[in-house]
Design an enzyme around this catalytic site. Structure first.
Site, mmCIF file in Angstrom:
data_model
loop_
_atom_site.group_PDB
_atom_site.id
_atom_site.type_symbol
_atom_site.label_atom_id
_atom_site.label_comp_id
_atom_site.label_asym_id
_atom_site.label_seq_id
_atom_site.Cartn_x
_atom_site.Cartn_y
_atom_site.Cartn_z
ATOM 1 N NE ARG A 47 -2.234 0.741 3.663
ATOM 2 C CZ ARG A 47 -1.172 1.826 4.639
ATOM 3 N NH1 ARG A 47 -1.753 2.528 4.155
ATOM 4 N NH2 ARG A 47 -1.298 1.397 5.848
ATOM 5 C CB SER A 52 4.701 -2.636 4.265
ATOM 6 O OG SER A 52 4.538 -3.070 5.419
ATOM 7 C CG ASP A 82 -2.343 -19.303 4.953
ATOM 8 O OD1 ASP A 82 -1.806 -18.300 4.067
ATOM 9 O OD2 ASP A 82 -1.905 -19.864 5.841
ATOM 10 C CD GLU A 83 -4.915 -13.753 8.183
ATOM 11 O OE1 GLU A 83 -4.665 -13.010 8.753
ATOM 12 O OE2 GLU A 83 -4.455 -15.046 8.067
ATOM 13 C CG HIS A 107 0.253 -21.962 3.886
ATOM 14 N ND1 HIS A 107 1.229 -23.718 4.165
ATOM 15 C CD2 HIS A 107 0.085 -21.632 4.856
ATOM 16 C CE1 HIS A 107 0.034 -24.066 5.194
ATOM 17 N NE2 HIS A 107 -0.836 -23.149 5.802
ATOM 18 N N GLY A 133 10.629 -15.612 8.676
ATOM 19 C CA GLY A 133 11.550 -14.666 8.105
ATOM 20 C C GLY A 133 12.847 -14.030 8.478
ATOM 21 C CG ASP A 190 2.777 -25.075 7.286
ATOM 22 O OD1 ASP A 190 3.818 -25.165 7.471
ATOM 23 O OD2 ASP A 190 1.881 -24.383 7.663
#
Length: 341
Positions: A47, A52, A82-83, A107, A133, A190
């Protein structure tokens, strides 16, 4: 499972290509920086003007908003939680994905459960490092890499595996070893590991052990050291040399006590529960519950987090850890001597 090393991968697969890393959290930052250092042309998609965005620019990387990053990319890496992946993919990635590009995941959750259904004209691959990470980045800068899995779900160009292996090499993982698997196998194993052993089972075992000692009248500080603080030491030993090294480092008393009592703690009933957990992962029950929780604003997760913070174990541990605050050498384990027998 086949294992690949440096000789099996070629970074030339990225010559004239752009790799877009979407997301700049723990995995996104580590992988983007390692790829950049390996000579890969990387752009970070985040964004605009967010935290970030600023962090990636300060790290010396090219940044762009997600649609712009995807439009120019030959490899699009979905390194978002994931979500949020399905929504981001549908709104920002899918409309801008180039024909013949590679869509990459760390993943298999979204693909395995068909929360994302890629178009037929793109490669779909996975390169899943087996480590957090920050550790990936540290080990890379030390000249090595963490092991990784690669998977190919859709190979349109005939080059999908080479791209996955190239990404693994860019992260340094081919120095350690890269295993080939499938999206479904990676997803199910996983999730199972996280829920039954690593994150779920281990924390509950520690909690129950702490409660047992404190309820019996022992000081909580002593309980903390015995059931939590020393856990890392034992896990490090097992990771370094298996059960054999660990048993040969701890005392004979600890070895005999552990081997003769462990099945009274983790019982057949525990194993039966693990089997049920695996079934719920495989049949989609967990996926459905997790998606519902996310769509409900994570209210139950937040409630459980708050309850956990109030545990005596957590309160005591926070104070004890202050005594040991120092800059640790991450990832280092001293050479433990084997005990004489």
């Amino acid at each position: 499972m086949k294992i690949y090393h440096d000789k099996d991968a070629d970074l030339k697969v990225f010559d004239g290509k752009i790799v877009a890393v979407l997301g700049y959290g723990s995995q996104g930052r580590a992988q983007a920086l390692c790829f950049h250092d390996s000579g890969i042309d990387v752009v970070v998609g985040v964004r605009k003007n967010g935290k970030s965005w600023k962090n990636a620019k300060e790290d010396g990387l090219k940044v762009a908003e997600i649609p712009d990053a995807v439009r120019q990319a030959d490899v699009v890496m979905m390194l978002l939680p994931d979500e949020v992946q399905p929504e981001v993919y549908k709104e920002l990635v899918e409309p801008n994905l180039k024909e013949g590009a590679a869509l990459e995941f760390a993943h298999g959750f979204a693909i395995t459960y068909k929360l994302i259904v890629p178009p037929s004209g793109v490669d779909v691959i996975m390169m899943a490092p087996k480590g957090p990470g920050d550790m990936e980045r540290i080990i890379f800068t030390e000249g090595f890499g963490v092991p990784a899995l690669i998977c190919v779900y859709q190979d349109v160009t005939g080059n999908a595996k080479n791209i996955a292996l190239g990404l693994a090499k860019g992260l340094g993982s081919t120095r350690a070893g890269v295993f080939e698997s499938t999206f479904a196998n990676e997803t199910f194993t996983d999730l199972f590991g996280e829920q039954s052993v690593l994150c779920g089972g281990q924390t509950e075992l520690i909690k129950r052990g702490f409660e047992t000692l404190v309820e019996a009248g022992y000081p909580p500080e002593m309980a903390y050291f015995e059931v939590l603080h020393e856990t890392k030491l034992i896990v490090d030993l097992i990771n370094k040399g298996g059960f054999d090294l660990m048993w040969n480092v701890v005392s004979n008393t600890a070895e005999y006590g552990g081997m003769t009592r462990r099945e009274r703690v983790v019982t057949q009933q525990s194993k039966d529960a693990m089997v049920q957990i695996l079934k719920e992962i495989e049949d989609g029950t967990f996926k459905t519950q997790w998606r519902a929780e996310y769509e409900n604003g994570l209210t139950e997760l937040k409630r459980m987090e708050e309850e956990e913070r109030k545990l005596q174990l957590e309160v005591v541990g926070k104070e004890i850890r202050k005594l040991f605050e120092r800059k640790a050498r991450a990832g280092r384990l001293m050479a433990w001597p084997r005990r004489s027998t």
